[in-house]
Design a protein around this motif. Sequence first.
Motif, PDB file in Angstrom:
ATOM      1  N   GLY A  79      38.677  40.826  39.668  1.00 32.21           N
ATOM      2  CA  GLY A  79      39.793  40.685  40.592  1.00 32.21           C
ATOM      3  C   GLY A  79      40.890  39.772  40.098  1.00 32.21           C
ATOM      4  O   GLY A  79      42.086  40.060  40.248  1.00 32.21           O
ATOM      5  N   LEU A  80      40.526  38.649  39.471  1.00 30.50           N
ATOM      6  CA  LEU A  80      41.525  37.708  38.976  1.00 30.50           C
ATOM      7  C   LEU A  80      42.174  38.211  37.687  1.00 30.50           C
ATOM      8  O   LEU A  80      43.393  38.100  37.507  1.00 30.50           O
ATOM      9  CB  LEU A  80      40.887  36.332  38.763  1.00 30.50           C
ATOM     10  CG  LEU A  80      40.435  35.612  40.027  1.00 30.50           C
ATOM     11  CD1 LEU A  80      39.613  34.367  39.668  1.00 30.50           C
ATOM     12  CD2 LEU A  80      41.620  35.223  40.908  1.00 30.50           C
ATOM     13  N   ALA A  81      41.366  38.754  36.783  1.00 35.72           N
ATOM     14  CA  ALA A  81      41.928  39.251  35.523  1.00 35.72           C
ATOM     15  C   ALA A  81      42.948  40.351  35.778  1.00 35.72           C
ATOM     16  O   ALA A  81      44.032  40.376  35.172  1.00 35.72           O
ATOM     17  CB  ALA A  81      40.810  39.764  34.617  1.00 35.72           C
ATOM     18  N   ASN A  82      42.631  41.261  36.675  1.00 28.98           N
ATOM     19  CA  ASN A  82      43.547  42.368  36.953  1.00 28.98           C
ATOM     20  C   ASN A  82      44.757  41.938  37.777  1.00 28.98           C
ATOM     21  O   ASN A  82      45.853  42.475  37.600  1.00 28.98           O
ATOM     22  CB  ASN A  82      42.798  43.507  37.650  1.00 28.98           C
ATOM     23  CG  ASN A  82      41.953  44.320  36.690  1.00 28.98           C
ATOM     24  OD1 ASN A  82      42.481  44.970  35.795  1.00 28.98           O
ATOM     25  ND2 ASN A  82      40.641  44.263  36.844  1.00 28.98           N
ATOM     26  N   LYS A  83      44.564  40.958  38.659  1.00 22.29           N
ATOM     27  CA  LYS A  83      45.692  40.480  39.458  1.00 22.29           C
ATOM     28  C   LYS A  83      46.759  39.838  38.584  1.00 22.29           C
ATOM     29  O   LYS A  83      47.963  39.974  38.837  1.00 22.29           O
ATOM     30  CB  LYS A  83      45.199  39.475  40.510  1.00 22.29           C
ATOM     31  CG  LYS A  83      46.312  38.935  41.411  1.00 22.29           C
ATOM     32  CD  LYS A  83      46.892  40.052  42.260  1.00 22.29           C
ATOM     33  CE  LYS A  83      48.020  39.562  43.136  1.00 22.29           C
ATOM     34  NZ  LYS A  83      48.584  40.649  43.971  1.00 22.29           N
TER      35      LYS A  83
END
Length: 377
Positions: A79-83
Amino acid sequence: MIYFDNSATTKAHKDIIDTFVLVNEKYWANPASIHEFGHQTNELLQTARTQVADVIKTAKEKVYFTSGGTESNNLAIFGLANKYKHRGNHVLISAIEHPSVLESAKELQLQGFNVEFIPVNKEGFISLDSIQSLLRPDTVLVSVMHVNNETGAIQPINEIATLIKSKSRAVFHMDAVQSFGKLVVNFEEQQVDAITISSHKIHGLKGSGVLVLKGSTEITPILYGGGQEFGVRSGTTSVPLAVCTAKTIRLANSNLEKNSMIMKSMTDDIVTFLQTFSSIKIISPEIRAPHIVSFSVRGVKGEVFINGLQKEDVIVSTSSACSSKQTKTSHVLKAMHLEDDYIKGVIRLSFSHLNSEEEVQQFKKIFTKVMNVIKGD
């Protein structure tokens, strides 16, 4: 039975179990329903969310109830990497993370992210020089566990955070599964952006946990559907588990100092005892969490001691519960470059505040007996 495998799981407090039953009996409506019963159930859910937010020092909208540590870690990594991939595609993960982080990171590699693994020294601590050299302006995510589940090593989280901020715009995720309830964990104490907590490690229920974000940190969902949990984790939220998770977190936090002292006293005693054996090497460093002692017996497989102790009704672990049934060598021990004479003989003792000094003294007698049979020491 003497149970010294609390890092694998803990016995749920009776009042947590009672709360789970009560909420199931009285507040079993879907919290997303628009009728009054659903509204009452949702109010209970939001109260639980606020209680977690108050402990971790963030807004209630940044608390996401999950099925536990593995899901929370997956949500954080993906979730954080893609955000934040618009900032770059470089990700740093410590070499001694839990498999739920390591395997997620490997999947990120397949998705096109440039993932690098931060080495540790022989004591299991992150190399600050290495992380400084690995950080880049396009680093978008760094994930480092607070306390290692196999050795108990406490990582220098704030020193790492300072390095991250000096060289990148990366978000910083901290897996606190093994530290919450033993050390102070919140966004004021640790300068991180995301925290993972699992209930069953702190006398709560299996299948429940949280991912908590700081301030303006945002995340991309990995589950899609009805938009529950502020759109981050779709699926009907289990209000009974959420309420119990919040209660478990509050109980662990409110009794933190007292419980930590109890556990540290026991593990310090165990370390002193183990140091009397010439064939034993203490793996856990001096700067360790209060509840974990990891050691190795030279030239003997850990499973041999596990079986010997189990016959005397003492339950311990070889390393992490996730890998203890596998024959491959622990990735944590490999990263620490543990000597061949010791690497297959590692035993982990992990304590709870519910353990007693009497159990420690009984363990010493039993361990000495088992040691004499196996090693002749």
